[in-house]
Design a protein around this motif. Structure first.
Motif, PDB file in Angstrom:
ATOM      1  N   SER A 161       2.812   3.071   7.000  1.00 50.10           N
ATOM      2  CA  SER A 161       2.086   3.571   5.615  1.00 50.10           C
ATOM      3  C   SER A 161       1.428   4.852   6.022  1.00 50.10           C
ATOM      4  CB  SER A 161       1.158   2.593   4.903  1.00 50.10           C
ATOM      5  OG  SER A 161       0.112   2.533   5.821  1.00 50.10           O
ATOM      6  N   VAL A 173       1.787   6.056  -0.646  1.00 50.12           N
ATOM      7  CA  VAL A 173       1.013   4.693  -1.425  1.00 50.12           C
ATOM      8  C   VAL A 173       0.753   5.332  -2.808  1.00 50.12           C
ATOM      9  CG1 VAL A 173       0.113   4.080   0.691  1.00 50.12           C
ATOM     10  CG2 VAL A 173      -1.202   5.595  -0.517  1.00 50.12           C
ATOM     11  N   ASP A 174       0.558   4.637  -3.772  1.00 51.82           N
ATOM     12  CA  ASP A 174       0.036   4.623  -5.163  1.00 51.82           C
ATOM     13  C   ASP A 174      -1.267   5.078  -5.239  1.00 51.82           C
ATOM     14  OD1 ASP A 174      -1.036   2.331  -5.148  1.00 51.82           O
ATOM     15  OD2 ASP A 174       0.381   1.265  -6.147  1.00 51.82           O
ATOM     16  N   ASP A 199       4.554   2.076  -1.442  1.00 56.56           N
ATOM     17  CA  ASP A 199       5.717   2.070  -2.131  1.00 56.56           C
ATOM     18  C   ASP A 199       6.874   1.451  -1.545  1.00 56.56           C
ATOM     19  OD1 ASP A 199       8.078   2.610  -3.657  1.00 56.56           O
ATOM     20  OD2 ASP A 199       7.299   4.930  -3.714  1.00 56.56           O
ATOM     21  N   SER A 200       7.329   0.184  -2.127  1.00 56.90           N
ATOM     22  CA  SER A 200       7.989  -0.753  -1.657  1.00 56.90           C
ATOM     23  C   SER A 200       9.568  -0.193  -1.816  1.00 56.90           C
ATOM     24  CB  SER A 200       7.958  -2.092  -2.267  1.00 56.90           C
ATOM     25  OG  SER A 200       8.301  -2.260  -3.627  1.00 56.90           O
ATOM     26  N   ARG A 201       9.788   0.617  -2.850  1.00 60.40           N
ATOM     27  CA  ARG A 201      11.165   1.082  -3.034  1.00 60.40           C
ATOM     28  C   ARG A 201      11.293   2.198  -1.914  1.00 60.40           C
ATOM     29  NH1 ARG A 201      12.261   5.861  -5.002  1.00 60.40           N
ATOM     30  NH2 ARG A 201      10.362   6.053  -5.907  1.00 60.40           N
ATOM     31  N   LYS A 202      10.221   2.971  -1.282  1.00 63.46           N
ATOM     32  CA  LYS A 202      10.439   3.987  -0.200  1.00 63.46           C
ATOM     33  C   LYS A 202      10.739   3.189   1.066  1.00 63.46           C
ATOM     34  CE  LYS A 202       9.924   7.940  -2.275  1.00 63.46           C
ATOM     35  NZ  LYS A 202      10.962   8.752  -2.454  1.00 63.46           N
TER      36      LYS A 202
END
Length: 187
Positions: free
Chosen positions: A47, A73-74, A80-83
């Motif tokens: 991260s 991160v948001d 970001d789990s998609r990333k």
């Protein structure tokens, strides 16, 4: 965790270094199936808001030729789990995400991240690949006193801890290391 799975170190920084560098060393010199690329292009995924001990180690490993993917991160500091899913590939040998951030207090969904990694391993297993990696590391130093850090529950393969965060003496760190069956990647 079973006590024989703990490696005591001089600090959490040392435990983080051992986790990252140990995984890279374990994979050094390998040629990955279906890529034809050597281990010099290993991929580590972390991260973007990791502790400095992880980020500095990653920067050093980049100088040695390791590819490091820094997950965004948001606004709340959550990965970001998609990333993460997009970053996983045959060369990804390690994912490291801090359980709880020491500066902004973000608590990562470690069990969910572990499930993403496990699903990736399982897909590779069904296609004949080696399923033991990527290995999942979490720096749980800030989380240990406040959150459930049971390794079976959260799915971490490697977990960093520190004594001084739970009122123990400074200068004592620990690295939990899950037992792995000897597979092709350790051969």
């Amino acid at each position: 965790a079973e006590t024989d799975r703990l490696i005591f170190t001089g600090s959490a920084t040392e435990a983080n270094n051992l986790a990252l560098r140990g995984v890279v060393k374990a994979f050094g010199g390998r040629v990955f199936p279906n890529t034809g690329r050597s281990a010099a292009r290993l991929r580590i995924i972390v991260s973007a808001i990791e502790h400095e001990s992880v980020l500095e180690t990653c920067r050093d490993l980049e100088r040695d030729g390791v590819e490091v993917v820094y997950l965004p991160v948001d606004r709340g500091g959550i990965v970001d789990s998609r990333k993460l899913k997009e970053s996983l590939n045959e060369r990804a040998v390690l994912v490291s995400v801090m359980s709880a951030n020491n500066e902004i207090g973000a608590i990562q969904p470690i069990a969910d991240i572990s499930k993403i990694i496990k699903a990736f391993r399982d897909r590779r297993l069904t296609s004949g690949g080696d399923f033991q990696y990527p290995i999942f590391h979490t720096d749980a130093v800030q989380a240990f006193q406040f959150l459930d850090c049971g390794v079976e529950k959260n799915g971490a393969d490697l977990m960093t801890l520190s004594a001084h965060k739970i009122y123990g003496p400074k200068g004592i760190g620990a690295l939990y290391a899950r037992s792995f069956e000897k597979k092709r990647w350790l051969s």
